[in-house]
Design a protein around this motif. Structure first.
Motif, PDB file in Angstrom:
ATOM      1  N   PHE A 112       0.832  -1.200   0.000  1.00  0.00           N
ATOM      2  CA  PHE A 112       0.000   0.000   0.000  1.00  0.00           C
ATOM      3  C   PHE A 112       0.869   1.254   0.000  1.00  0.00           C
ATOM      4  N   ILE A 113       1.980   1.215   0.714  1.00  0.00           N
ATOM      5  CA  ILE A 113       2.909   2.346   0.701  1.00  0.00           C
ATOM      6  C   ILE A 113       3.458   2.558  -0.706  1.00  0.00           C
ATOM      7  N   ASP A 114       3.831   1.461  -1.384  1.00  0.00           N
ATOM      8  CA  ASP A 114       4.270   1.576  -2.780  1.00  0.00           C
ATOM      9  C   ASP A 114       3.220   2.304  -3.609  1.00  0.00           C
ATOM     10  N   ALA A 121       3.866  -0.013 -10.116  1.00  0.00           N
ATOM     11  CA  ALA A 121       4.632  -1.140 -10.655  1.00  0.00           C
ATOM     12  C   ALA A 121       5.373  -1.872  -9.535  1.00  0.00           C
ATOM     13  N   ASP A 122       5.910  -1.115  -8.574  1.00  0.00           N
ATOM     14  CA  ASP A 122       6.560  -1.745  -7.420  1.00  0.00           C
ATOM     15  C   ASP A 122       5.541  -2.499  -6.579  1.00  0.00           C
ATOM     16  N   CYS A 123       4.343  -1.950  -6.471  1.00  0.00           N
ATOM     17  CA  CYS A 123       3.268  -2.608  -5.738  1.00  0.00           C
ATOM     18  C   CYS A 123       2.933  -3.950  -6.380  1.00  0.00           C
ATOM     19  N   VAL A 124       2.812  -3.961  -7.698  1.00  0.00           N
ATOM     20  CA  VAL A 124       2.529  -5.207  -8.422  1.00  0.00           C
ATOM     21  C   VAL A 124       3.648  -6.214  -8.212  1.00  0.00           C
ATOM     22  N   GLU A 125       4.887  -5.757  -8.335  1.00  0.00           N
ATOM     23  CA  GLU A 125       6.026  -6.666  -8.181  1.00  0.00           C
ATOM     24  C   GLU A 125       6.077  -7.267  -6.777  1.00  0.00           C
ATOM     25  N   ARG A 126       5.780  -6.467  -5.779  1.00  0.00           N
ATOM     26  CA  ARG A 126       5.823  -6.950  -4.396  1.00  0.00           C
ATOM     27  C   ARG A 126       4.727  -7.997  -4.147  1.00  0.00           C
ATOM     28  N   ARG A 155      -6.270  -3.152  -8.091  1.00  0.00           N
ATOM     29  CA  ARG A 155      -6.141  -1.705  -8.318  1.00  0.00           C
ATOM     30  C   ARG A 155      -4.762  -1.363  -8.884  1.00  0.00           C
ATOM     31  N   ALA A 156      -3.730  -2.010  -8.372  1.00  0.00           N
ATOM     32  CA  ALA A 156      -2.378  -1.750  -8.877  1.00  0.00           C
ATOM     33  C   ALA A 156      -2.239  -2.213 -10.324  1.00  0.00           C
ATOM     34  N   LEU A 157      -2.774  -3.387 -10.639  1.00  0.00           N
ATOM     35  CA  LEU A 157      -2.736  -3.867 -12.024  1.00  0.00           C
ATOM     36  C   LEU A 157      -3.439  -2.891 -12.957  1.00  0.00           C
ATOM     37  N   HIS A 158      -4.560  -2.381 -12.512  1.00  0.00           N
ATOM     38  CA  HIS A 158      -5.307  -1.433 -13.344  1.00  0.00           C
ATOM     39  C   HIS A 158      -4.502  -0.155 -13.548  1.00  0.00           C
ATOM     40  N   GLY A 164      -6.186  -6.502 -18.585  1.00  0.00           N
ATOM     41  CA  GLY A 164      -6.391  -7.887 -18.996  1.00  0.00           C
ATOM     42  C   GLY A 164      -5.902  -8.879 -17.951  1.00  0.00           C
ATOM     43  N   ARG A 165      -4.756  -8.596 -17.365  1.00  0.00           N
ATOM     44  CA  ARG A 165      -4.222  -9.463 -16.318  1.00  0.00           C
ATOM     45  C   ARG A 165      -5.119  -9.442 -15.093  1.00  0.00           C
ATOM     46  N   ALA A 166      -5.637  -8.260 -14.765  1.00  0.00           N
ATOM     47  CA  ALA A 166      -6.562  -8.141 -13.627  1.00  0.00           C
ATOM     48  C   ALA A 166      -7.828  -8.955 -13.869  1.00  0.00           C
TER      49      ALA A 166
END
Length: 402
Positions: A112-114, A121-126, A155-158, A164-166
């Motif tokens: 969430f901080i990311d 993108a960092d949020c998705v990776e984490r 939400r991060a993917l969007h 599409g991935r979401a």
């Protein structure tokens, strides 16, 4: 239907609940469950000082409690003190033999901080290792993720432009019976942007039906957009206004409201809302298009030309921007310029509806004096020779271009 009034009533109810819980705590100050409820209620209604008071009281009573350490990070996040939250969470990451629910909460708050620091993108990776494992057919029971993680992941993917991935992830969770209503609301907007309209409608309805008093912004925007597709201006406007009651600065909700105003024939209102939407998302081409069409209807051809030219500055290879300019030049009786943009729109988009309309103006088949009819032609679902409708243009305009 969700309205601004119902949302305000929900906030008032949270404050009343907090007052009631604190009155109980005065008689039983070491009741941990009451303290936890009071802390959560304080966060929900934005009473940061009261939330901090309760968490500090609890930390003094139970200094070794990981649950209250985690709540302290949640309080810091709610106040916007991301540095303090990050430091606390880093310490909690090393907790030995932490249960899955605790680890998931720590992971959520770090991700969430990311997200809050505009690093989706960092949020998705984490989150990816945990979330993709959870969507595996072999994962059940304790391996499933809490709704808060699902919401943040979708939400991060969007936000990184991967709807599409979401959608694929949400479809897997739905098939397993594990798609929470909160997550469904986010998935609905992703589905809309991925042109999966059936999924978008189903998930938005699920989210709004399950949480009528606390719908997600995304569910409200999705429902407003779907109402536009149904040429239901009143419903589109109601849901857009409910979304703006939740988040007044959301450009996408403001743009949906503007299209609803255009559909309803409130041209001054549409122009006002389009301009307001562009204040928060000046790079959204579809909103510039909407403004341009509203200006055409208002017979402000100079303003419409400027709007479509601005859209072209953002992306010179988007056919509908050329098509809109073609209409402007056709109405100005500048046939050479109109033809140039019609040809450009045809090369880029194949079935540009705006280009086809410009052709009709040049042939004398569309009456340039009847500007109100032009708006109706844009929005009433008429089908072009290419098989698409004017509404397709509007729906494309509401989607972000990545």
């Amino acid at each position: 239907m969700t309205t601004a009034a119902s949302l305000s009533a929900g906030a008032s109810g949270d404050l009343s609940r907090l007052d009631r819980l604190e009155s109980y705590l005065r008689d039983d100050p070491a009741n941990e469950s009451l303290l936890a409820e009071a802390f959560a209620a304080a966060l929900r209604c934005g009473a940061w000082d009261r939330a901090e008071f309760h968490v500090r009281h609890a930390r003094a009573l139970w200094p070794q409690s990981p649950a209250w350490a985690l709540r302290e990070t949640e309080g810091a996040l709610a106040r916007g003190d991301l540095d303090a939250a990050r430091q606390l969470l880093s310490e909690l990451q090393t907790s030995p033999h932490a249960p899955r629910a605790f680890s998931d909460a720590v992971l959520h708050n770090l991700a969430f901080i990311d997200f809050q620091e505009n690093r989706p993108a960092d949020c998705v990776e984490r989150l990816a290792p945990r979330m993709e494992a959870a969507a595996s057919p072999s994962q059940t029971g304790d391996e499933q993720t809490p709704a808060a993680l699902d919401v943040l992941w979708l939400r991060a993917l969007h936000h990184v432009g991967d709807p599409g991935r979401a959608v694929q992830w949400a479809q897997v969770r739905e098939q397993a019976g594990a798609l929470a209503p909160e997550a469904a609301g986010i998935a609905g907007l992703a589905a809309l942007d991925a042109e999966q309209v059936a999924d978008a409608a189903r998930w938005a309805a699920q989210a709004l039906g399950a949480e009528p008093e606390r719908p997600s912004l995304e569910a409200l925007v999705t429902r407003s957009s779907l109402a536009l597709a149904e040429t239901d201006a009143r419903t589109a406007r109601a849901f857009a206004e409910a979304a703006l009651a939740r988040q007044p600065g959301d450009g996408r909700a403001r743009s949906a409201l503007a299209f609803a105003q255009l559909l309803a024939g409130d041209i001054p209102g549409a122009i006002r809302e389009f301009r307001a939407a562009l204040q928060s998302m000046p790079g959204h081409i579809g909103t510039w298009h909407g403004l341009g069409w509203a200006q055409i209807v208002a017979q402000d051809l100079a303003g419409a030309r400027a709007s479509f030219e601005h859209a072209l500055e953002l992306d010179r290879n988007f056919g509908e921007s050329h098509g809109g300019l073609a209409v402007v030049f056709a109405l100005l009786q500048d046939e050479p310029s109109a033809r140039a943009h019609i040809e450009r729109a045809a090369r880029l988009g194949g079935g540009s509806l705006a280009g086809r309309f410009a052709e009709a103006v040049l042939r004398g088949e569309a009456n340039p004096e009847n500007f109100a009819r032009l708006a109706e032609r844009i929005l009433d679902g008429q089908t072009s020779p290419g098989g698409s409708s004017m509404l397709d243009v509007v729906m494309a305009a509401l989607r972000p271009r990545h």
